[in-house]
Design an enzyme around this catalytic site. Structure first.
Site, PDB file in Angstrom:
ATOM      1  N   VAL A  33       0.810  -1.231   0.000  1.00 37.21           N
ATOM      2  CA  VAL A  33       0.000   0.000   0.000  1.00 37.21           C
ATOM      3  C   VAL A  33       0.840   1.277   0.000  1.00 37.21           C
ATOM      4  CG1 VAL A  33      -2.050  -1.035   1.036  1.00 37.21           C
ATOM      5  CG2 VAL A  33      -0.271  -0.041   2.523  1.00 37.21           C
ATOM      6  N   ASN A  77      -7.150  -1.332   6.320  1.00 35.63           N
ATOM      7  CA  ASN A  77      -6.764  -2.076   7.518  1.00 35.63           C
ATOM      8  C   ASN A  77      -5.256  -2.309   7.605  1.00 35.63           C
ATOM      9  OD1 ASN A  77      -7.022  -4.284   9.680  1.00 35.63           O
ATOM     10  ND2 ASN A  77      -6.211  -5.407   7.926  1.00 35.63           N
ATOM     11  N   TYR A 116       3.680   5.279  16.525  1.00 36.74           N
ATOM     12  CA  TYR A 116       2.457   4.581  16.089  1.00 36.74           C
ATOM     13  C   TYR A 116       1.230   5.470  16.267  1.00 36.74           C
ATOM     14  CZ  TYR A 116      -1.222   0.971  16.140  1.00 36.74           C
ATOM     15  OH  TYR A 116      -2.350   0.231  15.903  1.00 36.74           O
TER      16      TYR A 116
END
Lengths: 228, 98
Positions: free
Chosen positions: A50, A75, A140
């Site tokens: 991606v 996702n 993150y």
């Protein structure tokens, strides 16, 4: 039959959601970097990273040539736990590329298809670590906060074209990956979101699926599984 | 590749369809000099985005090529190809030539 595209479909939540949609009668396309084990007559695996914009565009164009894309679930993601001052820059860079840019590329490519259809639904996967501002996950959390911001802006820009963009966030889902995380660390997060028993894969899939089919899903919404 | 006439026809046809969809009859009477964005433009920003997305699909159907109209090259030009209908049609010729 409606058509869905799920990124990160080779394992975990992406794979479980793909299986649920197939049971529900959907045609499902899955993006993953490596081999995909799911075998079903209505499932098509695409070897796509991606973060590779050109590869995403080409694969989305191929899917769109064969029909509509009714649903995109962004996702695919990467995670890393480390103290801020000890997190290598390249880790922060990788998380931002996979989590944010990967979502951006897919949203942009599929968003164009959905604008042409004047309909579609996009669900981005985020994490409870964002509203909790979880220590030890700065890189993150920042990458997923970017995903949430992207969700809200995209929802506004695509609303007039009938495209609904939303995000769903989870605490640690019980997978092989999280079973390697120290129990105390998991318990701390699960307690913070009022789910001391944790989150099973089925619960996570049910939560997303309910929003995929909800007729009144609010565009721009960011919902978490748990008390956040 | 598409000729200038073919590109112009694509743009005008798509604008007319958009005009019917958005309830803007002026778009059905657009010509080469119709401004697409900016002051006194025919489209708002979302309308322009929709036009570009639709045109990319029209180009794919007409030529078999998957193109991106709104890329860095287009955005960095001194004269935006999205300013007027004639400029957009000429840009479509250029993109489909490559």
């Amino acid at each position: 039959m409606p058509t869905a595209l799920i990124t990160g479909s080779s394992q975990g939540l992406g794979l479980a959601l793909a299986e649920r949609l197939l049971v529900d009668g959907w045609i499902v396309h899955g993006f993953a970097r490596g081999a995909q084990t799911l075998a079903h007559e209505r499932f098509t695996a695409h070897a796509v990273d991606v973060t590779d914009e050109a590869a995403v565009r080409a694969a989305v164009a191929t899917i769109a040539e064969s029909g509509r894309i009714d649903l995109l679930v962004n996702n695919a993601g990467a995670a890393s736990m480390n103290a801020l001052l000890l997190t290598p820059g390249e880790t922060a860079d990788r998380l931002m590329r996979v989590n944010y840019l990967g979502t951006f590329h897919c949203l942009q490519a599929v968003g164009k298809v959905m604008v042409r259809q004047r309909a579609g639904r996009i669900v981005n996967v985020t994490t409870v670590a964002v509203p909790l501002s979880l220590e030890g996950e700065a890189a993150y959390v920042a990458s997923k906060a970017a995903v949430e911001a992207l969700t809200k802006v995209a929802a506004k820009e695509l609303a007039s074209s009938g495209v609904i963009v939303s995000a769903v966030g989870f605490g640690p889902i019980d997978t092989a990956l999280t079973r390697g995380v120290p129990k105390a660390a998991l318990a701390k997060i699960n307690d913070a979101i009022g789910r001391p028993q944790g989150t099973t894969m089925n619960q996570a899939v049910d939560f997303i699926f309910a929003r995929i089919v909800a007729p009144d899903l609010k565009s721009g919404s960011v919902e978490y599984y748990g008390a956040v | 590749m598409l000729t200038r006439e073919q590109s112009l026809a694509l743009v005008l046809r798509r604008l007319a369809a958009l005009g019917r969809e958005l309830g803007k009859p002026t778009l059905e009477k657009a010509d080469e000099q119709t401004r697409l964005f900016g002051e006194a433009a025919a489209l708002d920003s979302i309308g322009l985005v929709t036009l570009i997305a639709d045109l990319e699909e029209d180009i794919r159907v007409a030529t078999g090529k998957t193109v991106t109209l709104a890329d860095e090259k287009a955005m960095s030009r001194l004269t935006s190809p999205f300013r007027r209908v004639d400029l957009l049609a000429e840009y479509v010729v250029e993109v489909t030539r490559n």
